[in-house]
Structures are given as structure tokens and as C-alpha cells.
Design a protein around this motif. Sequence first.
Motif, PDB file in Angstrom:
ATOM      1  N   LEU A 118     -12.384   3.705   4.545  1.00  0.00           N
ATOM      2  CA  LEU A 118     -11.854   3.725   3.191  1.00  0.00           C
ATOM      3  C   LEU A 118     -11.695   2.329   2.628  1.00  0.00           C
ATOM      4  N   LEU A 119     -11.616   2.295   1.325  1.00  0.00           N
ATOM      5  CA  LEU A 119     -11.443   1.092   0.554  1.00  0.00           C
ATOM      6  C   LEU A 119      -9.959   0.749   0.459  1.00  0.00           C
ATOM      7  N   VAL A 120      -9.609  -0.326  -0.010  1.00  0.00           N
ATOM      8  CA  VAL A 120      -8.422  -0.686  -0.761  1.00  0.00           C
ATOM      9  C   VAL A 120      -7.522  -1.721  -0.111  1.00  0.00           C
ATOM     10  N   ALA A 121      -6.902  -2.459  -0.881  1.00  0.00           N
ATOM     11  CA  ALA A 121      -5.671  -3.205  -0.731  1.00  0.00           C
ATOM     12  C   ALA A 121      -5.676  -4.460   0.101  1.00  0.00           C
ATOM     13  N   VAL A 122      -4.968  -5.405  -0.417  1.00  0.00           N
ATOM     14  CA  VAL A 122      -4.685  -6.641   0.297  1.00  0.00           C
ATOM     15  C   VAL A 122      -3.175  -6.687   0.502  1.00  0.00           C
ATOM     16  N   VAL A 123      -2.766  -6.837   1.733  1.00  0.00           N
ATOM     17  CA  VAL A 123      -1.332  -6.923   2.024  1.00  0.00           C
ATOM     18  C   VAL A 123      -0.995  -8.376   2.299  1.00  0.00           C
ATOM     19  N   ASP A 124      -0.265  -8.977   1.411  1.00  0.00           N
ATOM     20  CA  ASP A 124       0.207 -10.351   1.574  1.00  0.00           C
ATOM     21  C   ASP A 124       1.659 -10.257   2.011  1.00  0.00           C
ATOM     22  N   TRP A 125       1.897 -10.417   3.300  1.00  0.00           N
ATOM     23  CA  TRP A 125       3.224 -10.168   3.858  1.00  0.00           C
ATOM     24  C   TRP A 125       4.274 -11.110   3.285  1.00  0.00           C
ATOM     25  N   LEU A 126       3.861 -12.320   2.872  1.00  0.00           N
ATOM     26  CA  LEU A 126       4.830 -13.251   2.297  1.00  0.00           C
ATOM     27  C   LEU A 126       5.297 -12.829   0.920  1.00  0.00           C
ATOM     28  N   GLN A 127       4.479 -12.023   0.242  1.00  0.00           N
ATOM     29  CA  GLN A 127       4.838 -11.566  -1.096  1.00  0.00           C
ATOM     30  C   GLN A 127       5.697 -10.308  -1.077  1.00  0.00           C
ATOM     31  N   LEU A 175       0.669   0.877  -2.081  1.00  0.00           N
ATOM     32  CA  LEU A 175       0.526   0.576  -0.654  1.00  0.00           C
ATOM     33  C   LEU A 175       0.264   1.838   0.146  1.00  0.00           C
ATOM     34  N   VAL A 176       0.856   2.941  -0.270  1.00  0.00           N
ATOM     35  CA  VAL A 176       0.672   4.206   0.437  1.00  0.00           C
ATOM     36  C   VAL A 176      -0.703   4.799   0.130  1.00  0.00           C
ATOM     37  N   ARG A 177      -1.079   4.764  -1.151  1.00  0.00           N
ATOM     38  CA  ARG A 177      -2.371   5.323  -1.546  1.00  0.00           C
ATOM     39  C   ARG A 177      -3.549   4.532  -0.980  1.00  0.00           C
TER      40      ARG A 177
END
Length: 312
Positions: free
Chosen positions: A53-62, A146-148
Motif C-alpha cells: 500500500l501507499l501513503v504517509a511519512v511519519v516524522d516522529w519529531l513532529q 495516520l490510521v488511514r
Amino acid sequence: MIEDAPAIRPGHPRVDPDVGCRTRPDRGTSGRVRVVLTQGHTWRRAGCPVSCLLVAVVDWLQLQDPGVEVAALLDRAEREPSTEVWERLDKLLIVEAECWYSAGFAALPRLSALAYSGAAEHRAHAIDLAAMIAMTLHRHHRDDDLVRANPAALATLHRLAASRLPSMSGGQLLRSFQAACALAGYTFWATISLDFTDEHYRTHCPHCATPLMIVIGDYGHYAAIRDHDEGDILRTPLHPMEPETLHGFRRWMHDTAVACGDPILADGLTYLFGDATCSSCHSVFNVADWHEAENSPAQPIDPVIPRVDRST
């Protein structure tokens, strides 16, 4: 072993066909660590195609605190899992049985991967923590994206949670049963009480708005008006749903209770999913439909198991 997969060269994403995404650690110019989910191919494992699947960048500092510490603990859980690591993750993310931090929702894909690949003890920790996070899906909609971003992660977690149920009994079975409900996207059924030795639900008649008590358990199966002095008055019997007429997730819940050898849970669900007669106006309504409509807030994800077509 992944069949027909290209060789993975240094710097390329890691592929897990059952988790349903490709992940690549990526360190930006500011030192931030991100998890990048990218469009992949269709891989095969044991003959079953699974789409990445596609999607999302998780920037933990943000993310809200404690995002960075959560990311570090998840790294430790991958390298050297321990009870201490899981206890710290639980303490950071869960407050009064709810997840209050974006980092928890961002962690679901990694918890899915850990549950899939980990030893039995640590698989249980990953599933249980993910379920506690999932039970809060309907409350904090700022994290819906984040969930989707990776619905396949929840699908994997639900499958793993369901697979462990036949080995359980009693209170452990009920807790794990409701964890599987949460990971399927049915947070309402995951959070209400299902103790059908003595269960009662407060509701209002959908036709005349009379306050009613729905009782399911050793004291009977009925709808009534609860009087402060006289107790339950004007009782009308509940009409259970025949198991073969149940569909979708309700059928899954009942069939799973039967398969796990819990007749009290299985029988109670037929009354919960059946009909009640109002003690005041005598109109008939479906208990579960109305109780859920009165109490269940919106959720950001589609259920893993459809509401209508039967699925196992």
C-alpha cells in the motif's frame, strides 16, 4: 520466503507482504527519522497475492511527545524485545485505557510488523498494545490520516488477534475477543461490557424515548423500566436472533464465541443482536442497532470484516 521478489539492494525499502507496505528508514537533513510508506508491487506469499500500500511519512519529531521516545523503543523492540520495553511503551501511550498521543496511531504499522514477526510472547504484547490504541480510533480525529495510511496493518493485527482466541478461556478470552473486535474496526463492541452472566444496557426507546434497561444474563433476558423502589417493572422478553440469520461482523462474533467454547458469550450475543419490545409503547426495535446508534461515534477506518456479507 517471498516468491518472484526482486533482490533488495542497500538503501532499498524492506518488503513485508503480510504487513502490506514497504518501509524505508530515511534520515532527513535535520536528523529527523521518518518512516516512508511507498507504492509497491503485488507480492506473493504461500500463493496469496498481497498488495503493498501507499501513503504517509511519519516524522516522529513532529508528533506530540513522546514521539521520539516511542520510535526509539520500537527500534529496541525489533532488535532486542523485552518486557521492560513493552511496559514502557504501554506507560507512554496508554492513559486510563486510551491512547492520547499521535505517536500511538503512527506506531500501528510497526506494531503490526512486530506482531507478525515476533516470538509468541512479544507478539501478544504488540497485539494488546495495538488493540488499546485501536479502541481510541473514534476519539481523536486529528490522527485519522495516520490510521488511514496503512489499513493493511490493522487487517494483519486482527487476523493475528483472532488466531490466538481458541487457546484462551474465561476473562482472558473475553479481553482478547474484544481486542480482535477493535482491530477489525468495531471499537464500540470492543469497549462495551459483554459479561452475559449479568449484563444490562441503558437505552431509550427509539419511538417514544422512554428510558429502558436491557437485561441479558442469569436474571433473565428482557427489557424493562427500572424503578428506584420496585426494581425492573413492566418487563417484556427479548427475542434472540437465530445464529444462522446473523451476517457480517455479528456472525463472526457469534461463530468465534462458539468455536472458542464460550456458550455464555455466544448465547448472550444472540440476545444483544435480537429484538426488544418497549415496555411503554410496545414498539419493537433491534437492541444492537439502536444501542450502537445511540452511543457509537464516527470512526476513521472501514471495518476489516464487512457489516453485511459473512466473513470468517
